[in-house]
Design a protein around this motif. Sequence first.
Motif: not given
Length: 435
Positions: A259-260, A287, A307-309, A311-312
């Motif tokens: 997840q990274h 991040y 992973r969830e960051h 795109d930002e």
Amino acid sequence: MSTAVRPSACPGLLRIVPALDGGICRIKLTGGSISSAQADAVARAAEDFASGAIEATNRANLQIRGIGAEQAALIERLLAAGLGPHHAAGDDVRNLMLSPSAGIDRHMLFDTRALAEQILATVQRHEPFHDLSPKFALQLDGGEALAMLEHPNDLWLSAYGQAGECRLAFGLAGCPTDVPAGSVALDAGHDLVVAVLELFLELARPEQTRMRHVLADMPVTTFVARLAERVPLQPVTGWQRPVHETGLHMGAHAQSQAQHVYVGGVPPLGRLDGAMLRGAAQLACEYGDATLRFTPWQSLLLPNVPREHADEVLRRLQQLGLLCDADQALSQLIACTGSTGCGRGLADTKGDARQLAALLQRHGDALQVHLSGCPRSCAAAHIAPVTLLAVTPGHYDLYFREAGQPGFGAPHARNLTIEAVDALLAARSRSPLDA
């Protein structure tokens, strides 16, 4: 730390060399890695004591350009940030290149960073190694997908698997994609490096500063036989270094850690300013793990981003001016300092590269092109698919990479303007012969 260092034309952290646009200071980074706090120190030193121009190099280091009279203050600032060598005389020999994704790459066979630290400590501590040329270069490859495999090194080591054991293949005066000269057990990697450096220094005449010079007088097999008297070696059979997809230094890519991802961007033509470097360092704090990694593609990575960051982080890197998409023509271009900062440069290579990128982008071509202001090829250690060699301001000779051709490759056309280069490359890309 004493700043007494030997004279050389190569810049170092403790040896600032002059150029048309002021002094140049080269900051060697262990494995290309720098903490956010150190990155901030580099940015502020470049703004306080120089022109503010910061360059990412093709061996994953940093350079500050345009340094004025306050050289001692700049050096003191960088040393205080922990960016100097362990020993002043050991600055030149910190030429060990790792994969930018060492320790986080999904394809790695082992984490090279501990062995790299051991090697770097030895070459800085062992006084005879201080006689090595500032250009004498080593590479330690852990089998990562993101690895520079085209830069020639005086000694390379590359991990591979054999009967369930991880070993290190090695070669001399070449690249990890070459046929290996032999191999050692993983725990003998440090001893191999020491033995190669000691043997090189014993054999090399004063004018022979690189491994290729010694091997011009001595077959590789003879050197390796002498080496085998010092370190247990084995032959390597049936192995070739895998080559993975290109462009892995841009965008977001999964790590071995679940997840990274790491997120990469290219400063246009390898040039950053203080705001760009500080901004990337701040993103790494927000991040990532508060570190940046520079790459041999003159780009930077933020490792260990959830992973969830992703795109930002990509969005904000682009806001800072970094190129994160391989389809952007400018992201594929390499250019040296050129005539605006180097007395040898015959053209404004960076300005011409931006013009060429705009023309290529217009018809959707993102080609790997290297613009060199003189034959020394400072910006690219490898042979690019397309090379433009400056002959006069705004005019270049055009070369295409071709197997077996030395230098820049095969000459194709002479004395071209940037517009003529664009037209020729566009016609070539549309040709069915090149499809």
